[in-house]
Design an enzyme around this catalytic site. Sequence first.
Site, PDB file in Angstrom:
ATOM      1  CB  SER A  61      -0.938   0.027   1.198  1.00  0.00           C
ATOM      2  OG  SER A  61      -2.029  -0.792   0.922  1.00  0.00           O
ATOM      3  CE  LYS A  64      -3.523   0.525  -1.437  1.00  0.00           C
ATOM      4  NZ  LYS A  64      -4.328  -0.039  -0.326  1.00  0.00           N
ATOM      5  CE1 TYR A 188      -5.017  -1.234  -4.359  1.00  0.00           C
ATOM      6  CE2 TYR A 188      -5.541  -3.579  -4.436  1.00  0.00           C
ATOM      7  CZ  TYR A 188      -5.243  -2.444  -3.716  1.00  0.00           C
ATOM      8  OH  TYR A 188      -5.169  -2.507  -2.342  1.00  0.00           O
ATOM      9  CE1 TYR A 240      -5.010   0.962   4.320  1.00  0.00           C
ATOM     10  CE2 TYR A 240      -3.357  -0.197   5.607  1.00  0.00           C
ATOM     11  CZ  TYR A 240      -3.852   0.217   4.384  1.00  0.00           C
ATOM     12  OH  TYR A 240      -3.196  -0.111   3.257  1.00  0.00           O
ATOM     13  CB  VAL A 258      -0.186  -5.944   4.185  1.00  0.00           C
ATOM     14  CG1 VAL A 258      -1.443  -5.330   4.775  1.00  0.00           C
ATOM     15  CG2 VAL A 258      -0.321  -6.165   2.694  1.00  0.00           C
TER      16      VAL A 258
END
Length: 306
Positions: A61, A64, A188, A240, A258
């Site tokens: 992530s 991103k 993605y 998150y 992760v």
Amino acid sequence: MQNIVDSIYQEMRSRTDRGKVANYIPQLACVDPNQFALTVVTPEGKVYSAGCADTLFSIQSISKVFTLTMALGKLGDALWARVGREPSGDPFNSIVQLEHESGIPRNPFINAGAIAIADAIMGHNEPKESLAEILHFVRFVANDESISIDEKVAQSEMMTGSRNASLAHFMASFERLENPVEKVLGTYFHHCSISMTTEQLAKAGLFLVSNGTNQSTGSRVVPEHRARRINSLMLMCGHYDGSGEFAYRVGLPGKSGVGGGILAIAPGKASIAVWSPGLDKIGNSKLGTEALEMLVHETGWSIFGH
Ligand code: GLU
């Protein structure tokens, strides 16, 4: 600085509770949890590393941050019609809010948001072209042509990505995606599967340290106001439903993945990448967070003061 980095590494080596490696992506489940790397890069490009700072890991992530930067470059503020910028307070792969909010994800860093961003970057291109563009951008910001995608990780995610597929189909049911779900997911999963070392990743974050310019290479990546806004999103949403905890403990804009990596930005001071594959219950690197907590304690770099 090298002494501080070394002492954090020594401390982390002695820790026995290292969290749990992500196992929902089979290819990540077989990563040795006993690894640790920390790299601090100053705005001029001076590098301080300890541990296995030249071992490649899956940035997941953290990618991103780069896709958000690209999407803002392409769409500007029009992007905010497709994705919000509020913390979610929900797990990274939650579908709950999406229904209440008519298929518009809360922010660009939860999975649904990053899928929407991948769709925005694609325009009407094929995944292959979009991925080439994403890789080109990541190589540019890191000033390193060797960065690439780990195809095995991408395939592994594809095979087990039912949750992400659900998120994408759900958004498509609200007509929020412009491209076919399979193509958006392909883009993605592959950008999440970019591999980097902590040294490459810390260098890639430099443009966020110095108001949008990578001072070590002299390249302007984004305008000043955009760097500031990306940092604010990282602070509020980068971990998150652990973002509040990370701001409390570390006090820096940061983005976790992760794979066990975290990119943290100390504006004006340094770009920091840390990697330790074991995760806490929320899915953020356990030792990575602890190492950053120590670093900020030693340096006084928290954006909230000493
Ligand atoms: N590729 C991962 C997923 O979609 C990213 C999650 C993360 O790094 O937080 O589940």
